[in-house]
Design an enzyme around this catalytic site. Sequence first.
Site, PDB file in Angstrom:
ATOM      1  N   GLU A  97     -67.898  47.231  22.345  1.00 20.40           N
ATOM      2  CA  GLU A  97     -68.367  45.873  22.618  1.00 20.40           C
ATOM      3  C   GLU A  97     -69.838  45.721  22.234  1.00 20.40           C
ATOM      4  O   GLU A  97     -70.595  46.710  22.184  1.00 20.40           O
ATOM      5  CB  GLU A  97     -68.182  45.556  24.106  1.00 20.40           C
ATOM      6  CG  GLU A  97     -68.649  44.168  24.543  1.00 20.40           C
ATOM      7  CD  GLU A  97     -67.951  43.013  23.837  1.00 20.40           C
ATOM      8  OE1 GLU A  97     -68.021  42.946  22.590  1.00 20.40           O
ATOM      9  OE2 GLU A  97     -67.377  42.162  24.537  1.00 20.40           O
ATOM     10  N   HIS A 122     -58.851  44.462  25.164  1.00 19.61           N
ATOM     11  CA  HIS A 122     -58.433  45.287  26.299  1.00 19.61           C
ATOM     12  C   HIS A 122     -57.936  44.421  27.458  1.00 19.61           C
ATOM     13  O   HIS A 122     -58.208  43.215  27.532  1.00 19.61           O
ATOM     14  CB  HIS A 122     -59.590  46.170  26.774  1.00 19.61           C
ATOM     15  CG  HIS A 122     -60.764  45.382  27.289  1.00 19.61           C
ATOM     16  ND1 HIS A 122     -60.806  44.853  28.563  1.00 19.61           N
ATOM     17  CD2 HIS A 122     -61.928  45.041  26.699  1.00 19.61           C
ATOM     18  CE1 HIS A 122     -61.936  44.211  28.736  1.00 19.61           C
ATOM     19  NE2 HIS A 122     -62.644  44.303  27.626  1.00 19.61           N
TER      20      HIS A 122
END
Length: 206
Positions: A83, A10
């Site tokens: 994550e 990201h």
Amino acid sequence: MEKTLYIIRHGETDYNKRGVVQGRGVDTDLNYTGRKQSDAFFEKYKDVPFDKIYTSTLKRTHQTVRKFIEAGIPWVQYAGLDELGWGVFEGQESTEDVLNAYQAMMDSWNAGDLHLKFDQGESPLEVHERQLEVLEKLIEKNDDKTILICMHGRAMRLFLCLLTDCPLYEMEKFPHTNTTLYKVRYDGEKFHIIEFNNTDHFQYCS
């Protein structure tokens, strides 16, 4: 069936910029730089005929590939791409104590102690288990030949280990920055990295 994967991290968030621990439990937005990185990646790869977009469930990945989603490419979210959970350290500033604890954990993981984790967090082995669901989707026989995947730094390292049959304790061999690209080809049996830590799209940042 052969497939090509474009796997990116990201874009930048304010927490990235400040060195604050994010992890699975912190759902931050892209900052100005992150949005510029997102735009640059889109400008470079907008003509790639993506069949599907995979992201984590966290909005910083959605925002990074927003223009591809808005272009009408089918999009699916997988918690398996979230994550790694850093537990009690999520949202914490990078003080000396936090950095020392982090380094000690990295040393343990690099030594093969992959079951270890911070309090309320996740271990690399636990992330590996939830990523297997995504791997199963990737190797299904379907019409998805070119797939864009947006995920997170530590999780991406572990995912690349999974795809390439690399031991998880060698995860540090996959460097990254925000919107780093790893281009991976699946030949029907194995995955092969054909572009490593590519940031050529940064030329489109303005």
